[in-house]
Write a protein that holds these residues in place. Structure first.
Motif: not given
Length: 305
Positions: A16-28, A103-113
């Motif tokens: 997702f390309e965001m205007a700015e990264l979220p600073s807290g909970p909510g819908k973006f 260009g800054e980012r937040i990455i949340v990956p998941h790998y099945d063991p």
């Protein structure tokens, strides 16, 4: 030219390309969004294919529709995916990624063991079958076997040394002929805050070629002939998405090695390729073709010969 073998991650990335990264909970609400096959090794393989070299991928997917899709998308880039294994009962890897317009980012990956278990078989790696091996840190047991085989075959054994567990670094770093570390990983490994100091520390610890990529600050490497740290500046750009820039750099770096280019040329070529990628949104989708990189090198005043 014999293919380069890339070993490691293959994931389904929702970006997702965001205007700015979220600073807290909510819908973006995003500015743009894509869903693509990616991962460090897979994105590097895509970059190599687009730069005009034969390339193969050794990775793992789950026994699911996502796995079939991942293989299909990377194969469509011209990457040989015959060695990608399908793990029975496993779920294919996936990640959610937020990228802001700087260009800054937040990455949340998941790998099945189950995807990270020791490989039952491996591609035949020799000087007759491959020109180089490039591994990431996401499938350490396969990466270790590939690096060992490459060293035995006398071909480049290149490690994309990103942030990882200490035991992963301890396993892989001594096996590589070439270590190209991200700046955060280099700091993790050495405790040195600056890339130049980190390169010197790594060069003292390992007898391999060592370098550190530092984003807009360029790339640093240790020249063992002069016993000095060398530096290549990054092209000046307006970055839109830095996701996969390191993967593109690594792919271009290995390609330069197998072509026998001087290290100064390799670093400029890889830095320009990574910079071009950063100018567009979509992770590995921004990996450039060879002609784009060479044209930009001429524009930047660097020779392409």
């Amino acid at each position: 030219m014999r293919p380069i073998l890339c070993v490691g991650a293959l994931t389904l990335d929702t970006i997702f390309e965001m205007a700015e990264l979220p600073s807290g909970p909510g819908k973006f609400i995003p500015v743009a969004a894509v869903e693509i096959a990616a991962g460090m090794a897979s994105s590097a393989a895509t970059a190599i294919a687009r730069l005009g070299c034969a390339v193969a991928l050794w990775a793992s997917v789950g026994e699911d529709a996502t796995g079939t899709r991942l293989i299909g998308e990377i194969a469509a880039e011209g990457v040989d995916c015959a060695a990608v294994r399908t793990v029975s009962g496993a779920r294919s890897a996936f990640a959610t990624i937020l990228v802001d317009q700087a260009g800054e980012r937040i990455i949340v990956p998941h790998y099945d063991p189950a995807l990270l278990t020791a490989p039952e078989t491996m591609p035949a790696i020799s000087g007759r079958t491959h020109s180089a091996v490039l591994v990431d840190v996401r499938w350490p047991l396969a990466a270790a076997r590939a690096l060992t085989a490459a060293r035995q075959a006398g071909i480049p054994a290149v490690l994309d040394a990103d942030v990882a567990r200490a035991e992963t670094h301890a396993l892989l770093l001594p096996l590589a002929s070439h270590i190209v570390a991200s700046e955060p990983a280099a700091e993790q490994l050495t405790g040195c805050a600056g890339p130049a100091a980190a390169v010197e520390r790594l060069a003292a610890q390992f007898d391999s070629f060592v370098s550190v990529t530092a984003g807009p600050s360029g790339v640093y490497w240790f020249d063992r002939d002069s016993k000095q740290v060398r530096h290549c500046a990054a092209p000046r750009i307006v970055a839109r998405d830095t996701l996969a820039a390191g993967d593109v750099f690594h792919g271009a770096f290995v390609l330069g090695l197998v072509e026998g280019r001087p290290m100064e040329w390799i670093m400029r070529f890889a830095a320009v390729a990574a910079a071009i990628k950063c100018e567009s949104f979509g992770g590995r989708l921004g990996a450039p073709k060879r002609g784009e990189v060479e044209a930009r090198m001429v524009y930047e005043g660097a020779t392409t010969s």
